[in-house]
Motif scaffolding. Sequence first.
Motif, short mmCIF file in Angstrom:
data_model
loop_
_atom_site.label_atom_id
_atom_site.label_comp_id
_atom_site.label_asym_id
_atom_site.label_seq_id
_atom_site.Cartn_x
_atom_site.Cartn_y
_atom_site.Cartn_z
N ASP A 238 -0.92 -0.68 1.21
CA ASP A 238 -2.02 -0.08 0.47
C ASP A 238 -2.34 1.28 1.11
OD1 ASP A 238 -3.76 -0.46 2.76
OD2 ASP A 238 -4.01 -2.55 2.12
N ARG A 239 -3.22 2.04 0.47
CA ARG A 239 -3.49 3.39 0.94
C ARG A 239 -4.05 3.41 2.35
NH1 ARG A 239 -8.24 6.91 -1.62
NH2 ARG A 239 -9.35 5.55 -0.17
N THR A 240 -4.96 2.50 2.66
CA THR A 240 -5.57 2.49 3.99
C THR A 240 -4.52 2.25 5.07
OG1 THR A 240 -7.67 1.69 3.09
CG2 THR A 240 -7.29 1.36 5.45
N THR A 241 -3.66 1.27 4.83
CA THR A 241 -2.61 0.97 5.80
C THR A 241 -1.63 2.13 5.93
OG1 THR A 241 -2.78 -1.39 5.27
CG2 THR A 241 -0.76 -0.65 6.38
N ALA A 244 -3.23 5.01 7.85
CA ALA A 244 -3.33 4.70 9.28
C ALA A 244 -1.96 4.83 9.96
CB ALA A 244 -3.88 3.29 9.47
#
Length: 277
Positions: A238-241, A244
Motif C-alpha cells: 500500500d502507499r504507506t508501506t 516508508a
Amino acid sequence: MPDSPRVPPGSGVDPVDSLVQHATDNQVRRITLNRPEALNAITPDQRERIIQLLAEASADPGVRAVVLTGTGRGFCSGADLRGTASGADRVPGDVARTIRLGAQRLIASVLDCEKPVIAAVNGTAAGLGAHLAFACDLVLAAESARFIEVFVRRGLVPDGGGAYLLPRLIGLQRTKELMFFGDALTASDAERMGLVNRVVPDGELDKTARAWAERLATGPTRALALTKQLVNASLDSDRTTAFAAEAAAQEINMTTQDAREGVTSFVERRSPEYRGR
C-alpha cells in the motif's frame, strides 16, 4: 566475454559447468544455458547452479550486472520433464514441495539478485523458460525469439511464478489469453504487450546485451539494487508501506560512496565515477 568450455567426463571438473557456462568480464557476469540439443531445458542440477551463480553475483563486489542467455535455437524450453514420475507413487504434498523448492526458487533467485539481470532471449522461451526471462529486470529479444505459455498444452497449471509475474506485467486479460490458449508469441508482439524491452536482429542480440550490461556495471550498484527492491515490491504494497520503504532505501543509499560521488560530481559539474560501493 569468454564462456567456460565443455568439460569432458573424468576431467575432475563438475560437468554441470559445461551445461551452465559462466564468465565475468568488465564486471558483468554472463550465465549461458548450454543444452542446445534440448532447447536448453533446465535440469535440476542446472537450476541449482543458476541459483548459486546469482547468489554469488549478489555477494561479489566485482560483479555489477548479470546477463542470462542460451545457446542454439532456444533460450530455455522450460524444465526438463524427462524422468518425471507418472504420479502413481507420489505422496500428497510431493508436487507442491517440488515446485516450491525448484521452479519457484529459481525465479526468486532472479528477482532477489542484488545486481541488475538482463535476459538476452536468443530463441524459444517456453513455460518456466518464459518465466525465467520475465523475472529479469530487463528483457532483450532476438527477432526470432518466441514466448510460449506452454503449460496448457500439457494439461498443467502454470508454475515458476507465472501467475504472479504476468498479471503485473500485462494485466489479467492478456495473461489469461496467453495461459488459456498457449499460443506462441512473437518477439515483436511480446514487445508490444510490454513483456520485452527491445527486439533486435538476431546478430545484434549479444552486442546489445553486452552494451546494456556494461552500462549498468558502471552505474551506482547499491542504488540500483535498492531501486530494484522498491519497484519489485511496489505492486504488493500500500502507499504507506511503499513510501516508508522508499525513505528507508534513500537513507541506506546515502551512506554509500557512490551516492556521495553522485552529489559531489553534480556540484563539481563533472561526470560521476561510480565504484559500486
